[in-house]
Scaffold this active site. Structure first.
Site, PDB file in Angstrom:
ATOM      1  N   SER A 121       0.354  -1.212  -0.358  1.00 18.26           N
ATOM      2  CA  SER A 121      -0.536  -0.140  -0.319  1.00 18.26           C
ATOM      3  C   SER A 121       0.707   1.078  -0.107  1.00 18.26           C
ATOM      4  O   SER A 121       1.775   1.645  -1.223  1.00 18.26           O
ATOM      5  CB  SER A 121      -1.191   0.313   1.255  1.00 18.26           C
ATOM      6  OG  SER A 121      -1.870   1.130   1.554  1.00 18.26           O
ATOM      7  N   HIS A 158      -4.139  -0.490  -4.504  1.00 16.69           N
ATOM      8  CA  HIS A 158      -5.578  -1.300  -4.305  1.00 16.69           C
ATOM      9  C   HIS A 158      -6.648   0.126  -5.595  1.00 16.69           C
ATOM     10  O   HIS A 158      -7.314   0.166  -5.520  1.00 16.69           O
ATOM     11  CB  HIS A 158      -6.130   0.199  -3.196  1.00 16.69           C
ATOM     12  CG  HIS A 158      -5.622   0.036  -1.978  1.00 16.69           C
ATOM     13  ND1 HIS A 158      -5.572  -0.927  -1.107  1.00 16.69           N
ATOM     14  CD2 HIS A 158      -4.572   0.657  -0.836  1.00 16.69           C
ATOM     15  CE1 HIS A 158      -5.118  -1.545   0.195  1.00 16.69           C
ATOM     16  NE2 HIS A 158      -4.532  -0.256  -0.585  1.00 16.69           N
TER      17      HIS A 158
END
Length: 243
Positions: A121, A158
């Site tokens: 991330s 994501h």
């Protein structure tokens, strides 16, 4: 240089951290004889740094300590066998890396000492040239400073191309297309949940726990979906790109 650039940390709330990349991570740890790792947790705003380190210790089977447990963050990186950079807020993470003087320290560790880098991330975002393709809000009034630049192409973790009924704001595809329009000489690799890029010995590999594709955004070209990293041949300098 060895990089693991993961879209996210886990696929389910009850899953161990990084478990969808366990085969590759455990193989790397065993091959290198790694017994410990340093966690850079600056992106975590509301979580417990010590608990995150313990969760990673349990998941990876090695001792994981945060940079806060050393005499200084710089000393932590200089002693690291493995560098783990957690998800959270990318803006805060990148600013803290600069404030603690860790940009060059991590670059040298990875490029010169061949210390493996695992980022998910936000930790994936900062491994690219800049954080301009993060999904996070700039919670601090920080300028867009350069990131680590370990990987040469922007990544959007994501990544989601679903259209939510009733949502009238821009989609992720539209936002990434806007980035490419403003920066026509740059490209963006969009990674779905449960997927990651692995750079090792000048080879680039792509893995997806769900067997899904990744997308590449380029100015003036249709959005393209791929399963094979050979599609990135013109974007990255790695000479070996097995499927």
């Amino acid at each position: 240089m060895e990089l693991f650039l993961l879209s996210n940390g886990k696929l389910a709330d009850d899953a161990p951290l990084l478990s969808y990349a366990h085969p590759q991570l455990h193989a790397m740890i065993a091959q290198r004889g790694i017994t410990s790792a340093v966690l850079v947790p600056y992106a975590i705003i509301r979580g417990d740094h010590a608990q995150r380190a313990q969760d990673l210790s349990d998941s990876l089977g090695i001792q994981v300590r945060t940079v806060h447990e050393f005499d200084s963050p710089l000393a932590a990186i200089e002693q690291a066998e493995l560098i783990l950079v957690s998800g959270g807020n990318t803006w805060l993470l990148n600013q803290m890396l600069h404030e603690h003087g860790l940009i060059v320290a991590i670059q040298r560790a990875v490029r010169e000492r061949q210390v493996p880098y695992v980022g998910w991330s936000a930790g994936c975002n900062v491994a690219t040239p800049s954080i301009r393709t993060t999904n996070d809000m700039p919670v601090r009034s920080s300028v867009v400073l350069p990131a680590l630049g370990l990987f040469p192409v922007q990544i959007n973790p994501h990544y989601l191309d679903a259209h939510v009924s009733g949502h009238m704001g821009e989609t992720r595809d539209e936002r990434l297309a806007e980035f490419c329009a403003v920066n026509p000489h740059e490209s963006v690799i969009a990674l779905r949940e449960g997927s990651f890029l692995h750079v090792s010995e000048n080879c680039l590999r792509y893995y997806s726990a769900r067997g899904e594709d990744f997308k590449v955004f380029r100015h003036g070209e249709p959005i393209a979906a791929f399963h094979d990293v050979l599609a990135l041949q013109s974007l990255v300098p790695f000479s070996c790109q097995p499927a």
